[in-house]
Design an enzyme around this catalytic site. Structure first.
Site, PDB file in Angstrom:
ATOM      1  N   ARG A 126       8.345  21.211   4.112  1.00  0.00           N
ATOM      2  CA  ARG A 126       9.718  20.692   4.181  1.00  0.00           C
ATOM      3  C   ARG A 126       9.826  19.587   5.238  1.00  0.00           C
ATOM      4  O   ARG A 126      10.543  18.613   5.051  1.00  0.00           O
ATOM      5  CB  ARG A 126      10.729  21.802   4.451  1.00  0.00           C
ATOM      6  N   GLU A 151       8.350  16.693   3.628  1.00  0.00           N
ATOM      7  CA  GLU A 151       9.332  16.173   2.670  1.00  0.00           C
ATOM      8  C   GLU A 151      10.436  15.388   3.386  1.00  0.00           C
ATOM      9  O   GLU A 151      10.832  14.307   2.938  1.00  0.00           O
ATOM     10  CB  GLU A 151       9.949  17.342   1.894  1.00  0.00           C
ATOM     11  N   SER A 201       7.532   8.385  21.807  1.00  0.00           N
ATOM     12  CA  SER A 201       6.388   9.117  22.335  1.00  0.00           C
ATOM     13  C   SER A 201       6.386  10.571  21.869  1.00  0.00           C
ATOM     14  O   SER A 201       7.420  11.233  21.859  1.00  0.00           O
ATOM     15  CB  SER A 201       6.408   9.087  23.859  1.00  0.00           C
TER      16      SER A 201
END
Length: 156
Positions: free
Chosen positions: A96, A99, A122
């Site tokens: 996920r 995604e 960073s």
């Protein structure tokens, strides 16, 4: 003196042992972080092989988990980072996030560059927080905060 790993195998093996000890002792990541005196996100990442712990924190974590001096020493080594092998993660939770980056990655890049200019966020000077909040429509929501220092690109 800091020491670095060149092969993630030792830290991966330690992570397996540490998670088994965490489970056997019925500890939470927060309890382990409290023993270390550091944030739950940092300590979790360290135990899972993605960060080095300071000596005192490594000793406290090893003691809490019932690990030996060698494990405490290994927790202090600078790891070879990267915990996701292969191109597309298969674990549903990790997928996920993949995604989310597939869908919103270019949006995040566009918004960061519009607000900050050319550079990066960073992952070293970085904080992570995960909170559970009530969803006004019922159920719960996950609030994940990624807080990294902005590092501008410097022409040379």
């Amino acid at each position: 003196m800091p020491h670095a790993q060149f092969d993630p195998t030792a830290r991966q093996a330690l992570a397996i042992v540490a998670v088994e000890a965490k489970t056997r002792k019925d500890l939470t990541w927060q309890q382990i972080a409290d023993a270390a005196g550091l944030s739950v996100a940092f300590v979790t990442a360290a135990v899972l092989g993605q960060h080095a712990l300071p000596a005192g924190a490594a000793k406290a974590v090893a003691e809490l988990l019932g690990l030996d001096d060698d494990a405490a020493m290994l927790l202090q080594t600078i790891p070879t980072r990267g915990s996701i092998a292969g191109a597309v993660p298969t674990d549903p939770t990790i997928y996920r996030f993949y995604e989310i980056l597939q869908v919103y990655g270019t949006t995040l890049k566009a918004l960061v560059h519009e607000q900050f200019g050319d550079g990066i966020i960073s992952a070293i000077n970085f904080r992570l927080d995960v909170r559970k909040v009530a969803d006004p429509e019922g159920g719960e929501r996950a609030v994940i905060t990624l807080d990294g220092k902005y590092l501008p690109t410097k022409p040379f």
